[in-house]
Design an enzyme around this catalytic site. Sequence first.
Site, PDB file in Angstrom:
ATOM      1  N   SER A 181       0.853  -1.184   0.000  1.00 12.28           N
ATOM      2  CA  SER A 181       0.000   0.000   0.000  1.00 12.28           C
ATOM      3  C   SER A 181       0.887   1.230   0.000  1.00 12.28           C
ATOM      4  CB  SER A 181      -0.887   0.009   1.254  1.00 12.28           C
ATOM      5  OG  SER A 181      -1.513   1.274   1.437  1.00 12.28           O
ATOM      6  N   TYR A 201      -2.014  -1.757  10.139  1.00 11.31           N
ATOM      7  CA  TYR A 201      -2.057  -1.879   8.679  1.00 11.31           C
ATOM      8  C   TYR A 201      -0.829  -1.236   8.036  1.00 11.31           C
ATOM      9  CZ  TYR A 201      -3.787  -1.560   3.885  1.00 11.31           C
ATOM     10  OH  TYR A 201      -3.918  -1.666   2.520  1.00 11.31           O
TER      11      TYR A 201
END
Length: 283
Positions: free
Chosen positions: A142, A155
Site C-alpha cells: 500500500s 495496517y
Amino acid sequence: MNWQGQTVMITGASSGIGAGFAEALAARGADLVLVARSADVLQHTARRLRAAHGVRIDVVVQDLTAPGAVAAVRSATEQRGLTVDALINNAGFASAGRFHEVPADRVNTEVALDVAALVDLTTAYLPGMVERGRGAIVNIASIAAFQPTPYMAVYGAAKAFVLSFSQALWAENRRAGVRVTAVCPGPVDTGFLGVVGTSEVRVGRPRQVGYVVERALRAVERNRPVVTPGPENAWVPLVSRLLPRRLVAAVTGRSLRGAVDAPSAARVPTAGSLTAGFPATEH
C-alpha cells in the site's frame, strides 16, 4: 513475461484487486488457483473465467488465518498435481481506530493475514520457483507502507513489512529468474474504505481495479521491485524519505484522525466490526 500456460495462485481472489488479477491473467491465458474463504463466490468466478477464456481454474476454499492454513493450501495444490509458477499475495485487511481500543484478537488476525500468511505462502512456493529458474511473486502492499500511519497503525506497519520483504526478495532472486514486485496503490475503488467505515482516510482520487492490476502486471513484466500505480502517488516515497519521520507521522495522523472521530452515524456497521465502529475488509 509470458503468462500463457502459467499457473498463478491468487489469494483474496473473491473480490476487489484479487478478482481483478484473476480476470486479467485468465485473459492472458494463465491457469489460476483461486484462494479465499468465499466458496460460492470463488466457484462462480471460476465457472465464468473457464467459459470466457478456456483456462484451468482451481478453487481452494481456505481461511488463511486459520491454524495450518498454508499447509492445507500447499497440500491441495500437491494433490492436484499443480506447479505454482507465480504467486499473488493479495489477501489482507485493515482496521482503523486508536490502537489501544482495537481488540487484541483483531490485531492478531490482521498481522496473521497481512504478514504471516504472506510470508508462509512465499516460503511454500518460492523454493520451487528458484529451482526451476523462473517465476513471480506479487505482494500487495500500500502507499501506507512508506510512512507511519496513525489510527491505522497495524495496517501501515504490516504494509511496510511487505514492502521491505519484497524488495529484499527482489534483490536476492533477480538473477535467479524469479521476479518479485511490491504493489503499493493509493485508494482503489474496491469498497475497501467504505467497509472500513469512512471515506475520510482516503487521500487522492480512487483508482479503478483494472488500472492497478495492469500497472502491477506491467511492473512484473519489467522486473520492477516496486510500483505505485498512478502518477499522483509517485511523490509519496520521495516526501517520506526527505521529511523527518515525526513530521510525516504527525501530518498523516491529522489526515486520518477525522476517520476515528467521525460521528457513529457515518460509519458502516458490519459483522465482525472493530471497536469504534470500523470494520475490517479484504483488498
